[in-house]
Design a protein around this motif. Structure first.
Motif, PDB file in Angstrom:
ATOM      1  N   UNK A  25     -21.943  54.334  66.933  1.00 56.32           N
ATOM      2  CA  UNK A  25     -22.100  54.200  65.479  1.00 56.32           C
ATOM      3  C   UNK A  25     -21.571  55.471  64.824  1.00 56.32           C
ATOM      4  N   UNK A  26     -20.264  55.586  64.768  1.00 57.06           N
ATOM      5  CA  UNK A  26     -19.662  56.802  64.196  1.00 57.06           C
ATOM      6  C   UNK A  26     -19.378  56.589  62.717  1.00 57.06           C
ATOM      7  N   UNK A  27     -19.972  57.452  61.909  1.00 56.88           N
ATOM      8  CA  UNK A  27     -19.802  57.361  60.469  1.00 56.88           C
ATOM      9  C   UNK A  27     -19.518  58.760  59.933  1.00 56.88           C
ATOM     10  N   UNK A  28     -18.482  58.901  59.138  1.00 59.31           N
ATOM     11  CA  UNK A  28     -18.150  60.208  58.554  1.00 59.31           C
ATOM     12  C   UNK A  28     -17.112  60.016  57.454  1.00 59.31           C
ATOM     13  N   UNK A  29     -17.088  60.970  56.528  1.00 57.01           N
ATOM     14  CA  UNK A  29     -16.075  60.954  55.473  1.00 57.01           C
ATOM     15  C   UNK A  29     -15.257  62.235  55.579  1.00 57.01           C
ATOM     16  N   UNK A  30     -13.940  62.090  55.565  1.00 53.54           N
ATOM     17  CA  UNK A  30     -13.028  63.235  55.626  1.00 53.54           C
ATOM     18  C   UNK A  30     -12.264  63.277  54.301  1.00 53.54           C
ATOM     19  N   UNK A  31     -12.233  64.453  53.682  1.00 55.01           N
ATOM     20  CA  UNK A  31     -11.558  64.561  52.389  1.00 55.01           C
ATOM     21  C   UNK A  31     -10.260  65.341  52.523  1.00 55.01           C
ATOM     22  N   UNK A  32      -9.259  64.868  51.812  1.00 58.86           N
ATOM     23  CA  UNK A  32      -7.975  65.571  51.788  1.00 58.86           C
ATOM     24  C   UNK A  32      -8.219  66.980  51.236  1.00 58.86           C
ATOM     25  N   UNK A  33      -7.573  67.967  51.828  1.00 61.21           N
ATOM     26  CA  UNK A  33      -7.744  69.341  51.350  1.00 61.21           C
ATOM     27  C   UNK A  33      -8.749  70.130  52.173  1.00 61.21           C
ATOM     28  N   UNK A  34      -9.557  69.443  52.999  1.00 60.46           N
ATOM     29  CA  UNK A  34     -10.536  70.135  53.841  1.00 60.46           C
ATOM     30  C   UNK A  34     -10.091  70.148  55.301  1.00 60.46           C
ATOM     31  N   UNK A 158       2.161  63.553  55.122  1.00 61.73           N
ATOM     32  CA  UNK A 158       0.942  62.739  55.161  1.00 61.73           C
ATOM     33  C   UNK A 158      -0.222  63.414  54.425  1.00 61.73           C
ATOM     34  N   UNK A 159      -1.162  62.600  53.970  1.00 62.06           N
ATOM     35  CA  UNK A 159      -2.356  63.143  53.307  1.00 62.06           C
ATOM     36  C   UNK A 159      -3.289  63.778  54.322  1.00 62.06           C
ATOM     37  N   UNK A 160      -3.245  63.251  55.568  1.00 58.99           N
ATOM     38  CA  UNK A 160      -4.091  63.780  56.644  1.00 58.99           C
ATOM     39  C   UNK A 160      -3.248  64.053  57.881  1.00 58.99           C
ATOM     40  N   UNK A 161      -3.577  65.174  58.523  1.00 64.17           N
ATOM     41  CA  UNK A 161      -2.957  65.465  59.812  1.00 64.17           C
ATOM     42  C   UNK A 161      -4.059  65.496  60.867  1.00 64.17           C
ATOM     43  N   UNK A 162      -3.926  64.648  61.865  1.00 69.83           N
ATOM     44  CA  UNK A 162      -4.897  64.605  62.955  1.00 69.83           C
ATOM     45  C   UNK A 162      -4.249  65.224  64.188  1.00 69.83           C
ATOM     46  N   UNK A 163      -4.960  66.137  64.830  1.00 77.38           N
ATOM     47  CA  UNK A 163      -4.408  66.781  66.027  1.00 77.38           C
ATOM     48  C   UNK A 163      -5.435  66.684  67.142  1.00 77.38           C
ATOM     49  N   UNK A 164      -5.071  65.957  68.205  1.00 76.63           N
ATOM     50  CA  UNK A 164      -5.984  65.755  69.340  1.00 76.63           C
ATOM     51  C   UNK A 164      -5.671  66.797  70.408  1.00 76.63           C
ATOM     52  N   UNK A 165      -6.547  67.777  70.553  1.00 80.71           N
ATOM     53  CA  UNK A 165      -6.365  68.854  71.532  1.00 80.71           C
ATOM     54  C   UNK A 165      -4.977  69.482  71.451  1.00 80.71           C
ATOM     55  N   UNK A 190      -1.815  70.766  50.954  1.00 76.67           N
ATOM     56  CA  UNK A 190      -3.137  70.261  50.552  1.00 76.67           C
ATOM     57  C   UNK A 190      -3.595  69.065  51.364  1.00 76.67           C
ATOM     58  N   UNK A 191      -3.306  69.124  52.667  1.00 74.44           N
ATOM     59  CA  UNK A 191      -3.676  67.987  53.525  1.00 74.44           C
ATOM     60  C   UNK A 191      -5.137  68.079  53.953  1.00 74.44           C
ATOM     61  N   UNK A 192      -5.634  66.986  54.510  1.00 72.23           N
ATOM     62  CA  UNK A 192      -6.858  67.031  55.283  1.00 72.23           C
ATOM     63  C   UNK A 192      -6.429  67.277  56.720  1.00 72.23           C
ATOM     64  N   UNK A 193      -7.110  68.198  57.407  1.00 76.17           N
ATOM     65  CA  UNK A 193      -6.739  68.518  58.790  1.00 76.17           C
ATOM     66  C   UNK A 193      -7.931  68.221  59.694  1.00 76.17           C
ATOM     67  N   UNK A 194      -7.727  67.427  60.721  1.00 79.51           N
ATOM     68  CA  UNK A 194      -8.814  67.083  61.645  1.00 79.51           C
ATOM     69  C   UNK A 194      -8.335  67.407  63.062  1.00 79.51           C
ATOM     70  N   UNK A 204     -14.039  77.455  65.077  1.00 76.12           N
ATOM     71  CA  UNK A 204     -14.648  78.487  64.228  1.00 76.12           C
ATOM     72  C   UNK A 204     -13.906  78.652  62.915  1.00 76.12           C
ATOM     73  N   UNK A 205     -12.637  78.283  62.896  1.00 81.81           N
ATOM     74  CA  UNK A 205     -11.847  78.491  61.679  1.00 81.81           C
ATOM     75  C   UNK A 205     -11.749  77.239  60.805  1.00 81.81           C
ATOM     76  N   UNK A 206     -12.501  76.208  61.166  1.00 85.73           N
ATOM     77  CA  UNK A 206     -12.455  74.962  60.402  1.00 85.73           C
ATOM     78  C   UNK A 206     -13.726  74.828  59.555  1.00 85.73           C
ATOM     79  N   UNK A 207     -13.601  74.143  58.411  1.00 83.79           N
ATOM     80  CA  UNK A 207     -14.709  74.128  57.455  1.00 83.79           C
ATOM     81  C   UNK A 207     -15.922  73.319  57.922  1.00 83.79           C
ATOM     82  N   UNK A 208     -15.657  72.136  58.472  1.00 82.43           N
ATOM     83  CA  UNK A 208     -16.753  71.255  58.907  1.00 82.43           C
ATOM     84  C   UNK A 208     -16.495  70.866  60.361  1.00 82.43           C
ATOM     85  N   UNK A 209     -17.518  71.003  61.206  1.00 80.81           N
ATOM     86  CA  UNK A 209     -17.327  70.631  62.616  1.00 80.81           C
ATOM     87  C   UNK A 209     -18.343  69.550  63.010  1.00 80.81           C
ATOM     88  N   UNK A 210     -17.820  68.479  63.596  1.00 79.24           N
ATOM     89  CA  UNK A 210     -18.669  67.396  64.097  1.00 79.24           C
ATOM     90  C   UNK A 210     -18.707  67.458  65.618  1.00 79.24           C
TER      91      UNK A 210
END
Ligand SMILES: Nc1ncnc2c1ncn2[C@@H]1O[C@H](COP(=O)(O)OP(=O)(O)OP(=O)(O)O)[C@@H](O)[C@H]1O
Ligand SMILES: [Mg+2]
Length: 221
Positions: A25-34, A158-165, A190-194, A204-210
């Motif tokens: 049950x994964x629930x989360x909101x990611x905002x562009x710019x964070x 892109x509005x979001x950049x996702x980087x897996x490892x 001004x992307x969202x970076x995950x 440590x350098x990211x704003x929100x960590x899940x």
């Protein structure tokens, strides 16, 4: 500002006759710019979740929303315009040059050759890789290959950049350099970076960590 949202994501893999619920049950909101980090033990499902979040894999149950649209309703072309994805071992087309590998990503997204050239010139300069335009993929170091993969994913803005490892196969110094490149690009556009990572110096350098644990996402302390 766009948002990317996970709503009650479940993922179950069936191996022979056994069903293994990985994401419950994964629930989360990611905002562009964070900037966001995703951590968790090996095999817990981070890559699976990142692929679902990018719209590359489908959940067993639940929704991924880009603003109010179900991400799986987008065509590949639309999806790559909104979301960039970088993996630990990026796949490149060996028969094409470094530049052509990046160019083709823009072409698939329907961007004109002139705009692609403008964007790639800017990105290659920003990442100090202009000298590699005509190289073969095999000539790149691991760190260079990762930066080329970032360039390739950013040609669509892109509005979001996702980087897996993204730093998983790099030494610490090269990994830190790559993170600094990711953060520079994140701010510039001004992307969202995950980023999913095992490395504390990254998260440590990211704003929100899940943290992903027992199939759900919790805020890391
Ligand atoms: N297509 C699939 N079919 C069956 N099982 C799968 C499939 N994809 C992933 N799995 C299983 O799901 C589990 C989680 O894999 P995943 O790659 O998401 O973990 P991870 O948290 O990214 O691990 P790591 O930190 O090592 O990268 C693993 O046990 C894997 O074998
Ligand atoms: Mg993984």
């Amino acid at each position: 500002m766009h948002t990317l949202q996970l709503k009650g994501i479940e993922k179950t893999f069936t191996q022979t006759t056994i069903s293994i619920p990985l994401l419950k049950n994964c629930t989360a909101v990611f905002e562009q710019g964070n900037t966001y980090g995703l951590i968790g033990a090996s095999g817990i499902g981070k890559s699976t979740l990142m692929h679902i979040l990018a719209g590359i894999d489908t959940p067993t149950k639940g929704l991924v929303l880009f603003d109010t649209t179900n991400i799986h309703e987008f065509s590949n072309k639309q999806r790559t315009q909104y979301i960039g994805f970088v993996t630990q071992s990026p796949h490149m087309i060996k028969e094409l040059t470094v530049y052509e590998n990046c160019e083709i990503a823009g072409k698939i997204a329907g961007i004109s050759t002139i705009v692609i050239k403008e964007r790639l010139d800017e990105l290659f300069t920003l990442l100090n890789l202009s000298h590699t335009y005509h190289w073969n993929i095999g000539q790149l170091s691991g760190g260079q290959l990762q930066r080329i993969a970032i360039i390739r994913s950013l040609v669509t803005r892109p509005a979001f950049l996702l980087a897996d490892e993204p730093t998983g196969s790099l030494d610490e110094i090269t990994g830190k350099e790559l993170l600094s490149v990711l953060l520079t690009c994140q701010k510039k556009w001004g992307m969202g970076l995950i980023i999913s990572s095992h490395n504390k110096y990254i998260t440590d350098q990211l704003q929100v960590v899940f943290t992903l644990q027992n199939g759900i996402l919790v805020h890391a302390l």
